[in-house]
Write an enzyme that holds these catalytic residues in place. Structure first.
Site, PDB file in Angstrom:
ATOM      1  N   PHE A 145      -9.806   0.070 -40.197  1.00 29.82           N
ATOM      2  CA  PHE A 145      -9.058  -0.189 -41.422  1.00 29.82           C
ATOM      3  C   PHE A 145      -8.344  -1.513 -41.244  1.00 29.82           C
ATOM      4  O   PHE A 145      -7.387  -1.619 -40.483  1.00 29.82           O
ATOM      5  CB  PHE A 145      -8.040   0.906 -41.742  1.00 29.82           C
ATOM      6  N   ASP A 230      -6.306  -6.907 -34.344  1.00 31.50           N
ATOM      7  CA  ASP A 230      -5.530  -6.564 -35.531  1.00 31.50           C
ATOM      8  C   ASP A 230      -4.374  -5.666 -35.082  1.00 31.50           C
ATOM      9  O   ASP A 230      -4.529  -4.468 -34.908  1.00 31.50           O
ATOM     10  CB  ASP A 230      -6.429  -5.844 -36.542  1.00 31.50           C
ATOM     11  N   LYS A 259       3.229  -6.224 -41.564  1.00 27.48           N
ATOM     12  CA  LYS A 259       4.069  -5.039 -41.709  1.00 27.48           C
ATOM     13  C   LYS A 259       5.458  -5.224 -41.130  1.00 27.48           C
ATOM     14  O   LYS A 259       6.336  -5.730 -41.790  1.00 27.48           O
ATOM     15  CB  LYS A 259       3.359  -3.824 -41.151  1.00 27.48           C
TER      16      LYS A 259
END
Length: 404
Positions: A145, A230, A259
């Protein structure tokens, strides 16, 4: 007193009426928050065990971050990258130093950071590695994801994210996550990068086998391929280290961050790499109106400084062990699988007992907010400011839910 029309049922109905249904949120309407706690429009309090998918690593309204935001709001909020503002260099330098890299390219969202990494890797492949024009390929993992742009969903194996959004972008090879032999076999003369999550968050906090990440690092070095990590969810203290890669002593060629970098206040993302990689970009070839804006940089500078002390990494590691012990005590009592790294956990509920969604609804009724994924799995990712007592509370409420 809260007006009746703003109370939970009405607000939920209004949200469903006026919003595209690309999310299926729990019927909780939050109006305020502090630390690890949320309060809804009816005054009910909830322990936040999701932390905005790790965007709130430092909790809600951390005083140091709020102060930085307030101070910057009174001075300057946006210039665009057409000019340089007085927060920009400090942010880029301090984040580069935290990452051990030469350069930083600021953006806004995690998906933008991933898209940036893809573009940089392809350009590096053509200009540095010498891949033939239009032939660059990136190896990715099943269960990944990385976001939901059209390019990113092109290499997703989640049909909910991918189906009906074609035609799909070529240039990606998908291999099983954790299978070093398959990854190695997929690399050829046109491979410019391997793009991986060191821990797959959306998949259910899936930790790869020991030795996998060092093996990826080694094969990328040997085959002249960039290793892109990531760390948008896994990075910045979540797993008990600054980066999840740190647990196995691995340093990728490129970090993708987001984030938590915005402190739960503003969207901030970044790509960090050395000059021989990020240096392939020239003016006009990539950009963002809001990327690296003054408000974002002012908040993110304070985030980096919080991480530079090591306090939050230590809290995550120490409290994560308490969380692990509590959750593993529920194996065979409704849980059939537990994966924990720092303050990040994936829990597999016996599907004969209930779905992950039902478990999250029952937890919410007991004042704990979590998120389901992939059927009977739920994720826990509380803010790193959570206390021992609050961890025990979350585990106790989960035990009650599983006991029926």
């Amino acid at each position: 007193m809260v007006d009746d029309k703003l109370r939970t049922p009405g607000a939920v109905r209004d949200a469903e009426r006026w919003t595209a249904h690309n999310y299926h949120p729990l019927p909780v309407v939050i109006s305020s928050a502090e630390g690890a706690w949320l309060t809804d429009v009816d005054g009910r309090r909830y322990l936040d065990c999701l932390a905005g998918y790790s965007a709130l690593n430092f909790g809600h309204r951390h005083p140091q971050l709020i102060a930085a935001a307030h101070a910057q709001l009174d001075r300057l909020t946006l210039t665009s990258r057409a000019f340089i503002h007085d927060q920009f260099a400090d942010f880029c330098r301090e984040l580069a130093e935290l990452c051990g890299k030469d350069l930083v390219l600021p953006m806004n969202t995690g998906a933008e950071a991933v898209e940036t990494g893809i573009k940089v890797a392809r350009k590096w492949g053509y200009q540095v590695k010498g891949v033939a024009a239009g032939q660059a390929n990136i190896v990715v993992a099943e269960g990944n994801f990385h976001g939901r742009t059209t390019t990113i969903v092109s290499f997703s194996t989640d049909e909910d994210a991918r189906a009906d959004f074609g035609p799909y972008t070529p240039g990606f090879t998908v291999v099983p996550y954790g299978d070093l032999d398959a990854l190695t076999a997929a690399i050829n003369e046109n491979t410019v990068a391997v793009l991986l999550e060191p821990i797959q968050g959306e998949q259910g906090v899936v930790v790869p086998p020991e030795g996998y990440l060092p093996g990826v690092r080694q094969v990328c070095t040997e085959r002249n391929v960039l290793f892109i990590a990531d760390e948008i969810q896994s990075g910045l203290g979540r797993t008990g280290a600054t980066f999840a890669c740190d647990h196995e002593g691995v340093v990728p060629d490129m970090y993708l961050l987001g984030k938590a970098l915005g402190g739960g206040i503003v969207p901030v993302s970044a790509v960090a790499a050395n000059a021989d990689v990020l240096g392939v970009l020239k003016p006009g070839q990539h950009g963002s109106t809001f990327g690296g804006n003054p408000l974002a940089c002012a908040v993110a500078i304070e985030v980096v400084r919080l991480l530079a002390t090591g306090e939050f990494q230590r809290r995550s590691a120490e409290l994560g062990e308490r969380l692990r012990a509590g959750l593993e005590g529920l194996l065979g009592k409704g849980l059939v699988g537990v994966r924990v790294r720092g303050l990040w956990a994936g829990l597999d509920i016996d599907p004969a007992l209930m779905s992950g969604r039902e478990a999250c609804e029952r937890l919410a009724a007991r004042g704990v907010l979590a998120k389901d994924t992939h059927g009977s799995t739920i994720r826990l990712a509380p803010p790193l400011v959570i206390t021992e007592e609050e961890i025990d509370l979350a585990v106790a409420q989960l035990a009650e839910v599983l006991a029926g």
